[in-house]
Design a protein around this motif. Sequence first.
Motif, mmCIF file in Angstrom:
data_model
loop_
_atom_site.group_PDB
_atom_site.id
_atom_site.type_symbol
_atom_site.label_atom_id
_atom_site.label_comp_id
_atom_site.label_asym_id
_atom_site.label_seq_id
_atom_site.Cartn_x
_atom_site.Cartn_y
_atom_site.Cartn_z
ATOM 1 N N LYS A 305 0.837 -1.200 0.000
ATOM 2 C CA LYS A 305 0.000 0.000 0.000
ATOM 3 C C LYS A 305 0.870 1.247 0.000
ATOM 4 O O LYS A 305 1.855 1.323 0.746
ATOM 5 C CB LYS A 305 -0.897 0.022 1.236
ATOM 6 N N PRO A 306 0.512 2.247 -0.822
ATOM 7 C CA PRO A 306 1.272 3.501 -0.807
ATOM 8 C C PRO A 306 1.019 4.286 0.482
ATOM 9 O O PRO A 306 0.117 3.966 1.266
ATOM 10 C CB PRO A 306 0.739 4.250 -2.031
ATOM 11 N N THR A 313 3.653 0.001 2.792
ATOM 12 C CA THR A 313 3.975 -1.385 3.110
ATOM 13 C C THR A 313 4.698 -2.016 1.923
ATOM 14 O O THR A 313 4.659 -1.504 0.813
ATOM 15 C CB THR A 313 2.702 -2.201 3.418
ATOM 16 N N LYS A 314 5.372 -3.117 2.186
ATOM 17 C CA LYS A 314 6.062 -3.933 1.178
ATOM 18 C C LYS A 314 6.945 -3.082 0.255
ATOM 19 O O LYS A 314 7.829 -2.379 0.726
ATOM 20 C CB LYS A 314 5.040 -4.763 0.405
ATOM 21 N N ASP A 315 6.709 -3.121 -1.072
ATOM 22 C CA ASP A 315 7.564 -2.383 -2.009
ATOM 23 C C ASP A 315 7.579 -0.888 -1.707
ATOM 24 O O ASP A 315 8.627 -0.237 -1.779
ATOM 25 C CB ASP A 315 7.095 -2.598 -3.450
ATOM 26 N N TYR A 316 6.422 -0.350 -1.365
ATOM 27 C CA TYR A 316 6.339 1.085 -1.088
ATOM 28 C C TYR A 316 7.191 1.459 0.130
ATOM 29 O O TYR A 316 7.874 2.487 0.128
ATOM 30 C CB TYR A 316 4.887 1.505 -0.858
ATOM 31 N N LYS A 317 7.153 0.630 1.146
ATOM 32 C CA LYS A 317 7.960 0.899 2.336
ATOM 33 C C LYS A 317 9.445 0.842 2.005
ATOM 34 O O LYS A 317 10.238 1.667 2.462
ATOM 35 C CB LYS A 317 7.632 -0.088 3.455
ATOM 36 N N ARG A 318 9.806 -0.155 1.184
ATOM 37 C CA ARG A 318 11.216 -0.304 0.817
ATOM 38 C C ARG A 318 11.704 0.914 0.037
ATOM 39 O O ARG A 318 12.828 1.376 0.229
ATOM 40 C CB ARG A 318 11.408 -1.578 -0.004
ATOM 41 N N LYS A 339 9.563 8.699 -9.424
ATOM 42 C CA LYS A 339 8.877 8.209 -10.622
ATOM 43 C C LYS A 339 8.297 6.816 -10.376
ATOM 44 O O LYS A 339 7.208 6.483 -10.862
ATOM 45 C CB LYS A 339 9.843 8.170 -11.805
ATOM 46 N N MET A 340 9.029 6.006 -9.624
ATOM 47 C CA MET A 340 8.543 4.671 -9.303
ATOM 48 C C MET A 340 7.270 4.762 -8.477
ATOM 49 O O MET A 340 6.290 4.033 -8.718
ATOM 50 C CB MET A 340 9.630 3.893 -8.541
ATOM 51 N N LEU A 341 7.264 5.667 -7.508
ATOM 52 C CA LEU A 341 6.073 5.865 -6.686
ATOM 53 C C LEU A 341 4.919 6.419 -7.514
ATOM 54 O O LEU A 341 3.770 5.982 -7.375
ATOM 55 C CB LEU A 341 6.390 6.818 -5.530
ATOM 56 N N ASP A 342 5.216 7.379 -8.377
ATOM 57 C CA ASP A 342 4.164 7.998 -9.185
ATOM 58 C C ASP A 342 3.546 6.997 -10.159
ATOM 59 O O ASP A 342 2.316 6.976 -10.346
ATOM 60 C CB ASP A 342 4.729 9.189 -9.971
ATOM 61 N N LYS A 343 4.381 6.165 -10.759
ATOM 62 C CA LYS A 343 3.881 5.176 -11.709
ATOM 63 C C LYS A 343 3.244 3.979 -11.003
ATOM 64 O O LYS A 343 2.371 3.305 -11.543
ATOM 65 C CB LYS A 343 5.023 4.680 -12.605
ATOM 66 N N GLY A 344 3.732 3.704 -9.778
ATOM 67 C CA GLY A 344 3.225 2.553 -9.030
ATOM 68 C C GLY A 344 3.638 1.223 -9.629
ATOM 69 O O GLY A 344 2.948 0.212 -9.447
ATOM 70 N N VAL A 345 4.789 1.218 -10.350
ATOM 71 C CA VAL A 345 5.216 -0.008 -11.021
ATOM 72 C C VAL A 345 6.716 -0.246 -10.825
ATOM 73 O O VAL A 345 7.462 0.659 -10.430
ATOM 74 C CB VAL A 345 4.913 0.028 -12.537
ATOM 75 N N ARG A 346 7.111 -1.457 -11.119
ATOM 76 C CA ARG A 346 8.511 -1.871 -11.176
ATOM 77 C C ARG A 346 8.738 -2.529 -12.524
ATOM 78 O O ARG A 346 7.786 -2.999 -13.158
ATOM 79 C CB ARG A 346 8.834 -2.859 -10.048
#
Length: 376
Positions: A305-306, A313-318, A339-346
């Motif tokens: 979750k952002p 949490t998880k990727d967002y927390k990292r 940009k990673m947060l804005d796009k919400g992708v990896r």
Amino acid sequence: MPKKDLANDEKTLDRLTHLGKKLVNQLNDNNEENLTIDTQVRSKSNVHYDEEEGRLSLGDSYSTRKFLNISHARKFMQTTLVANKAKELVESGRTASIREVYYQLKHSVPGLDENTFEDQDESNNVVVDIETATGAIREDLHLFAEPKGRLFGPITINDSGDSIDCMAMGTSGLAIPSIVDHYEFEQHSADFIMVVETSAMVNRLVEEDFHEDHNAILIGTGGQPARGARRLINIMHNRLDLPVYVFCDGDPWGYYIYSVLKSGSMSLAFQSDRLATPSARLIGMTMEDIDKYGLEHVTEDLKGKPKDSGGPTKDYKRIHDVMEYDWMQKDEWQAQFQKMLDKGVRVEQQALASQSLEFVANEYLPNKIENEELLD
């Protein structure tokens, strides 16, 4: 097989003996109320980023382990067991894996329903404590881990008298051991070192003959790089004066791998001068690659979750954790994470296969190198 006679054996024995003598002197001193062992604190609070050197270092905070403190007694016992075993190994000219040492020392304490070690993590942590307490690194203690990582490329390595042509290793490559300081580099025709996060991508590059066509030393780390791989990258860069490019997934975990290779890790900050390569630069994947190479349909959503939706949490927390590191404060890196947060992708390395299997070796990497599209 001849016994191992490592370069620092005499110094290592002196350091281990000094540790033992200190305990004996405390035992014989009627004014001493306890037996103590001092180790450097390895927590985040004692790790500092040396901006001038471009790597992490351990601060001056120490913790004292006391034998008569009930919360310290077990770890104190474990420390003396491992130190004694290391001294035996150095004196006998033998080496042992950290797994072997764990099993050699694991047993039930007579008269108690208590084991010396419950799992290998306990013994591994004690080994690191002994490193900081004595100043002798694990390899000098004649302890090694299982090989992790593979090497391919135009270089011949002399390993204890045996010449290894790393262009003649098939598709398996040279397995990278945890002790590599004794390596001698007989000859090479490499132009750069390419460190690759995933085994699948290394296999792809080898199949496409990237190392041969571009005079590249390929080092596959198989995820988070082990100490042996990090040390090998460090000494090859320093001895051969070759640039180091890091190719990892475009996610917080891949970028953390890059930061470990470049600046060191917090848990091993006391060895950053040996394990970090501050001049290493990231070649990919980047957030810009998604649009530039039309990868929008092959990205993966960030997990968790952002921050504004009950997270992070998880990727967002990292992502937020890594963004806060002192050594990741450059504008270009902060922009990548944002940009990673804005796009919400990896975006994974293997996503480039959506173009074609050979695209990464024939176009993506060569173009990045030629145009110096690198993150520092």
